[in-house]
Enzyme design. Structure first.
Site, PDB file in Angstrom:
ATOM      1  N   ARG A   1      -5.472  -1.353   9.190  1.00 16.20           N
ATOM      2  CA  ARG A   1      -6.633  -2.179   8.826  1.00 16.20           C
ATOM      3  C   ARG A   1      -6.192  -3.310   7.898  1.00 16.20           C
ATOM      4  O   ARG A   1      -5.110  -3.251   7.297  1.00 16.20           O
ATOM      5  CB  ARG A   1      -7.723  -1.334   8.173  1.00 16.20           C
TER       6      ARG A   1
ATOM      7  N   ASP B   1       0.817  -1.206   0.000  1.00 15.79           N
ATOM      8  CA  ASP B   1       0.000   0.000   0.000  1.00 15.79           C
ATOM      9  C   ASP B   1       0.863   1.274   0.000  1.00 15.79           C
ATOM     10  O   ASP B   1       1.975   1.272   0.515  1.00 15.79           O
ATOM     11  CB  ASP B   1      -0.906  -0.014   1.247  1.00 15.79           C
TER      12      ASP B   1
ATOM     13  N   ASN C   1     -10.697  -2.841  -5.484  1.00 16.13           N
ATOM     14  CA  ASN C   1      -9.892  -1.883  -6.252  1.00 16.13           C
ATOM     15  C   ASN C   1     -10.464  -1.571  -7.643  1.00 16.13           C
ATOM     16  O   ASN C   1     -10.055  -0.607  -8.282  1.00 16.13           O
ATOM     17  CB  ASN C   1      -8.426  -2.349  -6.368  1.00 16.13           C
TER      18      ASN C   1
ATOM     19  N   ARG D   1      -0.887   8.959 -10.245  1.00 18.46           N
ATOM     20  CA  ARG D   1      -0.920   7.741  -9.423  1.00 18.46           C
ATOM     21  C   ARG D   1      -0.290   6.548 -10.144  1.00 18.46           C
ATOM     22  O   ARG D   1       0.328   5.688  -9.520  1.00 18.46           O
ATOM     23  CB  ARG D   1      -2.361   7.413  -9.012  1.00 18.46           C
TER      24      ARG D   1
ATOM     25  N   ARG E   1       2.153  -4.215   6.766  1.00 20.72           N
ATOM     26  CA  ARG E   1       1.427  -3.198   6.002  1.00 20.72           C
ATOM     27  C   ARG E   1       2.219  -1.903   6.018  1.00 20.72           C
ATOM     28  O   ARG E   1       2.243  -1.183   7.018  1.00 20.72           O
ATOM     29  CB  ARG E   1       0.024  -2.959   6.555  1.00 20.72           C
TER      30      ARG E   1
HETATM   31  C1  IPE Z   1      -5.273  -2.672   0.009  1.00 21.73           C
HETATM   32  O1  IPE Z   1      -5.015  -1.342  -0.191  1.00 21.73           O
HETATM   33  C2  IPE Z   1      -5.202  -3.421  -1.292  1.00 21.73           C
HETATM   34  C3  IPE Z   1      -3.888  -3.579  -1.877  1.00 21.73           C
HETATM   35  C4  IPE Z   1      -2.775  -3.101  -1.416  1.00 21.73           C
HETATM   36  C5  IPE Z   1      -3.846  -4.357  -3.077  1.00 21.73           C
HETATM   37  P1  IPE Z   1      -6.167  -0.273  -0.454  1.00 21.73           P
HETATM   38  O2  IPE Z   1      -5.483   1.017  -0.675  1.00 21.73           O
HETATM   39  O3  IPE Z   1      -7.079  -0.751  -1.506  1.00 21.73           O
HETATM   40  O4  IPE Z   1      -6.938  -0.298   0.942  1.00 21.73           O
HETATM   41  P2  IPE Z   1      -7.807   0.838   1.632  1.00 21.73           P
HETATM   42  O5  IPE Z   1      -8.785   1.344   0.616  1.00 21.73           O
HETATM   43  O6  IPE Z   1      -6.872   1.903   2.078  1.00 21.73           O
HETATM   44  O7  IPE Z   1      -8.435   0.149   2.801  1.00 21.73           O
HETATM   45  C1  IPE Z   2      -1.544   0.187  -3.312  1.00 14.81           C
HETATM   46  O1  IPE Z   2      -1.317   1.560  -3.340  1.00 14.81           O
HETATM   47  C2  IPE Z   2      -1.709  -0.401  -4.697  1.00 14.81           C
HETATM   48  C3  IPE Z   2      -3.032  -0.943  -4.978  1.00 14.81           C
HETATM   49  C4  IPE Z   2      -4.083  -0.915  -4.203  1.00 14.81           C
HETATM   50  C5  IPE Z   2      -3.191  -1.558  -6.280  1.00 14.81           C
HETATM   51  P1  IPE Z   2      -2.515   2.598  -3.367  1.00 14.81           P
HETATM   52  O2  IPE Z   2      -2.830   2.885  -4.769  1.00 14.81           O
HETATM   53  O3  IPE Z   2      -3.634   2.113  -2.530  1.00 14.81           O
HETATM   54  O4  IPE Z   2      -1.826   3.855  -2.700  1.00 14.81           O
HETATM   55  P2  IPE Z   2      -2.478   4.895  -1.713  1.00 14.81           P
HETATM   56  O5  IPE Z   2      -3.015   4.104  -0.560  1.00 14.81           O
HETATM   57  O6  IPE Z   2      -3.551   5.589  -2.482  1.00 14.81           O
HETATM   58  O7  IPE Z   2      -1.360   5.775  -1.321  1.00 14.81           O
HETATM   59 MG    MG Z   3      -4.116   2.397  -0.565  1.00 11.62          MG
END
Ligand code: IPE
Ligand code: IPE
Ligand code: MG
Length: 246
Positions: free
Chosen positions: A200, A26, A74, A39, A194
């Site tokens: 979470r 994440d 996602n 992003r 994490r």
């Molecule tokens: C969890 O991250 C999923 C992955 C890293 C693949 P998210 O960014 O989707 O989780 P939330 O929305 O912060 O809970």
């Molecule tokens: C995790 O990084 C990658 C995926 C969920 C695919 P994020 O894209 O959730 O990054 P943040 O949480 O927005 O920084």
């Molecule tokens: Mg994220």
């Protein structure tokens, strides 16, 4: 007067390693935002780091590694971001099939692969099939994975077995559920890391993580390095796991 802070010893030479590590990758989006980049640039940097960290885990002797790459939730993201992620998955899978012939890593997919386009699905099947006889680290890639979705899938498969008379309701126990989910046959995760500081699970390994040790770290995934991995492993080694006992 200068204050000298002793650098923490991050050597993992004499520690007990977890058998199975899960990583929630994440923080890619925040990493990009901090740099004024889109992003998708964060996801590219995250994918690059994924390659480094899986290699490192295999080198230090981790036996099972589960990387959370894409959740069932996602898909809600903007279309261009989802497309950028699909492109990165495809690149990695093509690379794995083309360049990793002598690799020892056994690639497995956990999640509902039918959610992906046919070309990605066939790359996934080929990569899994082509690496199944290897004897190195098992790398589970959680793609279109959700812990709840996994339990729905398992419940349906068990219900069908009851319906057909293959098993009785009394045969349903914890082992049957563990054997009906994507990680069947693999040990439960001992350690879940994490990065990016969120406290979470985000639907990761719900059943399997009942007694996993969590290490939450502030680093964003693209910045997460070998020292950070060692730090998490050392933290894990210090934990006193009781599994409900004394
Ligand atoms: C969890 O991250 C999923 C992955 C890293 C693949 P998210 O960014 O989707 O989780 P939330 O929305 O912060 O809970
Ligand atoms: C995790 O990084 C990658 C995926 C969920 C695919 P994020 O894209 O959730 O990054 P943040 O949480 O927005 O920084
Ligand atoms: Mg994220």
């Amino acid at each position: 007067m200068a204050i000298f802070k002793k650098k923490q010893d991050l050597s993992i030479d004499n520690i007990v390693l977890p058998r199975h590590v899960g990583i929630i990758m994440d923080g890619n989006g925040r990493w990009a935002k901090k740099r004024g980049l889109p992003r998708s640039a964060g996801h590219s940097a995250g994918a690059k780091n994924f390659r480094k960290i899986i290699r490192y885990c295999s080198d230090i002797g981790i036996k099972h590694l589960t990387m959370y790459a894409f959740s069932t939730e996602n898909w809600k993201r903007p279309d261009d971001e989802v497309q950028a992620l699909m492109k990165l998955f495809k690149q990695y899978l093509e690379e794995a099939l083309r360049d990793f012939q002598d690799d020892t890593i056994k690639l497995r997919f956990i999640g509902d692969i039918t959610g992906f386009s046919p070309d990605i699905q066939s790359l996934m099947i080929d990569a899994q099939e082509g690496s199944k006889d290897r004897d190195g680290m098992v790398l589970n890639l959680a793609m279109n994975y959700g812990g709840r979705d996994e339990l729905v899938m398992a419940t349906k498969s068990i219900a069908n077995k009851v319906k057909s008379g293959e098993i009785a309701v009394e045969d349903i126990d914890e082992k049957l559920i563990s054997d009906s989910i994507y990680t069947a046959g693999q040990p439960d995760p001992d350690l879940i890391i994490r990065p990016s500081g969120e406290y979470r699970t985000s639907n990761f390994l719900l059943w399997q993580s009942a007694y996993a040790e969590y290490v939450i770290m502030d680093k964003l995934w693209p910045d997460f390095n070998f020292d950070d991995m060692n730090y998490a492993l050392i933290e894990y080694a210090k934990r006193n796991r009781r599994f409900g006992g004394v």
